[in-house]
Structure formats: C-alpha cells, structure tokens
Scaffold this motif. Structure first.
Motif, PDB file in Angstrom:
ATOM      1  N   ARG A 146       2.844  13.939   6.235  1.00  0.00           N
ATOM      2  CA  ARG A 146       2.183  12.758   6.820  1.00  0.00           C
ATOM      3  C   ARG A 146       1.320  12.067   5.766  1.00  0.00           C
ATOM      4  N   ARG A 147       0.587  12.853   5.001  1.00  0.00           N
ATOM      5  CA  ARG A 147      -0.251  12.265   3.947  1.00  0.00           C
ATOM      6  C   ARG A 147       0.615  11.577   2.890  1.00  0.00           C
ATOM      7  N   GLN A 148       1.703  12.210   2.513  1.00  0.00           N
ATOM      8  CA  GLN A 148       2.603  11.608   1.533  1.00  0.00           C
ATOM      9  C   GLN A 148       3.151  10.272   2.036  1.00  0.00           C
ATOM     10  N   ALA A 149       3.514  10.237   3.310  1.00  0.00           N
ATOM     11  CA  ALA A 149       4.051   8.994   3.889  1.00  0.00           C
ATOM     12  C   ALA A 149       2.981   7.902   3.915  1.00  0.00           C
ATOM     13  N   LEU A 150       1.767   8.269   4.278  1.00  0.00           N
ATOM     14  CA  LEU A 150       0.682   7.285   4.294  1.00  0.00           C
ATOM     15  C   LEU A 150       0.377   6.780   2.887  1.00  0.00           C
ATOM     16  N   GLU A 151       0.388   7.677   1.914  1.00  0.00           N
ATOM     17  CA  GLU A 151       0.140   7.268   0.532  1.00  0.00           C
ATOM     18  C   GLU A 151       1.221   6.298   0.050  1.00  0.00           C
ATOM     19  N   ALA A 152       2.470   6.565   0.418  1.00  0.00           N
ATOM     20  CA  ALA A 152       3.565   5.677   0.016  1.00  0.00           C
ATOM     21  C   ALA A 152       3.417   4.303   0.673  1.00  0.00           C
ATOM     22  N   SER A 153       3.071   4.292   1.950  1.00  0.00           N
ATOM     23  CA  SER A 153       2.871   3.016   2.647  1.00  0.00           C
ATOM     24  C   SER A 153       1.703   2.248   2.057  1.00  0.00           C
ATOM     25  N   LEU A 154       0.639   2.952   1.732  1.00  0.00           N
ATOM     26  CA  LEU A 154      -0.539   2.309   1.170  1.00  0.00           C
ATOM     27  C   LEU A 154      -0.266   1.780  -0.236  1.00  0.00           C
TER      28      LEU A 154
ATOM     29  N   ALA B  92       2.381   0.416  -1.140  1.00  0.00           N
ATOM     30  CA  ALA B  92       3.074  -0.857  -0.938  1.00  0.00           C
ATOM     31  C   ALA B  92       2.114  -1.963  -0.491  1.00  0.00           C
ATOM     32  N   ASP B  93       1.021  -1.587   0.160  1.00  0.00           N
ATOM     33  CA  ASP B  93       0.037  -2.575   0.620  1.00  0.00           C
ATOM     34  C   ASP B  93      -1.362  -1.958   0.565  1.00  0.00           C
ATOM     35  N   PRO B  94      -1.971  -1.912  -0.625  1.00  0.00           N
ATOM     36  CA  PRO B  94      -3.265  -1.238  -0.796  1.00  0.00           C
ATOM     37  C   PRO B  94      -4.431  -1.888  -0.052  1.00  0.00           C
ATOM     38  N   THR B  95      -4.236  -3.081   0.478  1.00  0.00           N
ATOM     39  CA  THR B  95      -5.325  -3.749   1.184  1.00  0.00           C
ATOM     40  C   THR B  95      -5.296  -3.503   2.687  1.00  0.00           C
ATOM     41  N   ASP B  96      -4.306  -2.789   3.177  1.00  0.00           N
ATOM     42  CA  ASP B  96      -4.160  -2.555   4.612  1.00  0.00           C
ATOM     43  C   ASP B  96      -5.243  -1.582   5.092  1.00  0.00           C
ATOM     44  N   THR B  97      -6.226  -2.115   5.820  1.00  0.00           N
ATOM     45  CA  THR B  97      -7.350  -1.282   6.250  1.00  0.00           C
ATOM     46  C   THR B  97      -6.920  -0.202   7.249  1.00  0.00           C
ATOM     47  N   PHE B  98      -5.927  -0.503   8.064  1.00  0.00           N
ATOM     48  CA  PHE B  98      -5.434   0.493   9.017  1.00  0.00           C
ATOM     49  C   PHE B  98      -4.837   1.692   8.284  1.00  0.00           C
ATOM     50  N   LEU B  99      -4.024   1.423   7.252  1.00  0.00           N
ATOM     51  CA  LEU B  99      -3.443   2.505   6.461  1.00  0.00           C
ATOM     52  C   LEU B  99      -4.518   3.269   5.691  1.00  0.00           C
ATOM     53  N   ARG B 100      -5.484   2.557   5.155  1.00  0.00           N
ATOM     54  CA  ARG B 100      -6.570   3.213   4.416  1.00  0.00           C
ATOM     55  C   ARG B 100      -7.335   4.170   5.329  1.00  0.00           C
ATOM     56  N   TYR B 101      -7.646   3.715   6.540  1.00  0.00           N
ATOM     57  CA  TYR B 101      -8.345   4.562   7.503  1.00  0.00           C
ATOM     58  C   TYR B 101      -7.468   5.759   7.890  1.00  0.00           C
ATOM     59  N   GLY B 102      -6.203   5.488   8.150  1.00  0.00           N
ATOM     60  CA  GLY B 102      -5.282   6.568   8.524  1.00  0.00           C
ATOM     61  C   GLY B 102      -5.155   7.627   7.450  1.00  0.00           C
TER      62      GLY B 102
ATOM     63  N   MET C 256     -12.672   8.063   0.744  1.00  0.00           N
ATOM     64  CA  MET C 256     -11.863   6.944   1.231  1.00  0.00           C
ATOM     65  C   MET C 256     -12.570   6.169   2.338  1.00  0.00           C
ATOM     66  N   LEU C 257     -13.215   6.878   3.245  1.00  0.00           N
ATOM     67  CA  LEU C 257     -13.949   6.200   4.311  1.00  0.00           C
ATOM     68  C   LEU C 257     -15.116   5.404   3.741  1.00  0.00           C
ATOM     69  N   GLU C 258     -15.810   5.990   2.774  1.00  0.00           N
ATOM     70  CA  GLU C 258     -16.932   5.285   2.134  1.00  0.00           C
ATOM     71  C   GLU C 258     -16.447   4.027   1.412  1.00  0.00           C
ATOM     72  N   ALA C 259     -15.305   4.110   0.744  1.00  0.00           N
ATOM     73  CA  ALA C 259     -14.743   2.941   0.057  1.00  0.00           C
ATOM     74  C   ALA C 259     -14.344   1.867   1.059  1.00  0.00           C
ATOM     75  N   LEU C 260     -13.792   2.283   2.186  1.00  0.00           N
ATOM     76  CA  LEU C 260     -13.409   1.337   3.227  1.00  0.00           C
ATOM     77  C   LEU C 260     -14.644   0.615   3.767  1.00  0.00           C
ATOM     78  N   ILE C 261     -15.712   1.356   3.996  1.00  0.00           N
ATOM     79  CA  ILE C 261     -16.958   0.754   4.460  1.00  0.00           C
ATOM     80  C   ILE C 261     -17.520  -0.187   3.391  1.00  0.00           C
ATOM     81  N   ALA C 262     -17.479   0.226   2.140  1.00  0.00           N
ATOM     82  CA  ALA C 262     -17.996  -0.620   1.059  1.00  0.00           C
ATOM     83  C   ALA C 262     -17.248  -1.950   1.005  1.00  0.00           C
ATOM     84  N   ASP C 263     -15.951  -1.910   1.252  1.00  0.00           N
ATOM     85  CA  ASP C 263     -15.136  -3.125   1.213  1.00  0.00           C
ATOM     86  C   ASP C 263     -15.268  -3.975   2.474  1.00  0.00           C
TER      87      ASP C 263
END
Length: 109
Positions: A9-17, A19-29, A46-53
């Motif tokens: 699951r983590r590998q799949a999320l990393e691959a999706s992210l 492809a789109d590093p700005t996707d906040t839903f994927l970053r949170y996931g 990662m959560l801290e970076a998401l909050i910072a952004d």
C-alpha cells in the motif's frame, strides 16, 4: 517498519504521489500509511510538511499528529497539535473535528 521493507500500500501511494507530488489527499494518505506501518517519524514528518504547505486546510493532519504524540505519552506535543487543530477546525466551521480534538485535550488533562 522493520528494515527497509515497505508495505504494498505504501509503495502504491508513493508511486501515485511521484506522479502528482502536489496532491494533498495522496500526501495525507501516505503519511497515514507510514504511521500504520510503524514508520512514525516519517509519517509525522509528512504530516508536518503538509501542514506547513497548507496550514489552514489540514484539520485531519493536526488531529493525527496530536494522536500520534498522545499514543506515545508526549502530552506537550499532543496538546500543541490538538490546540492548533481546534483553532483551524473552528475557523473552517468543522465543529465535529474541533469537538473530537477538545475531547482528546480533556483526556490529556
């Protein structure tokens, strides 16, 4: 996680992210998957970076960070994230999340 093994699951999320590093839903996931997999430091980072952004949007990230610190007995960090999360949730009109985090604060004493 032990060693360098990553869950599928983590590998799949990393691959999706990738492809789109700005996707906040994927970053949170991905951050949540890291926490579930036991990679707490990376998940928190990662959560801290998401909050910072996106400090005004990430109510769930504040709550998850607070809970991760609460789970480890770090009341000071938990309290700080819950407090910021409550303020953010109220500003967004998300009273359910604000009340949930208020409940966690009360548990912390």
């Amino acid at each position: 996680m032990a060693g360098s093994e990553k869950s599928p699951r983590r590998q799949a999320l990393e691959a999706s992210l990738a492809a789109d590093p700005t996707d906040t839903f994927l970053r949170y996931g991905l951050a949540m998957q890291c926490l579930r997999d036991g990679d707490v430091d990376e998940g928190r980072r990662m959560l801290e970076a998401l909050i910072a952004d996106h400090p005004d949007d990430q109510v769930a990230a504040y709550q998850q960070l607070g809970q991760s610190y609460m789970d480890e007995g770090d009341a000071d960090h938990a309290r700080a994230y819950f407090t910021r999360g409550i303020d953010t949730a109220r500003a967004r009109g998300d009273l359910k999340a604000a009340n949930e985090m208020q409940g966690f604060l009360e548990l912390l004493g």
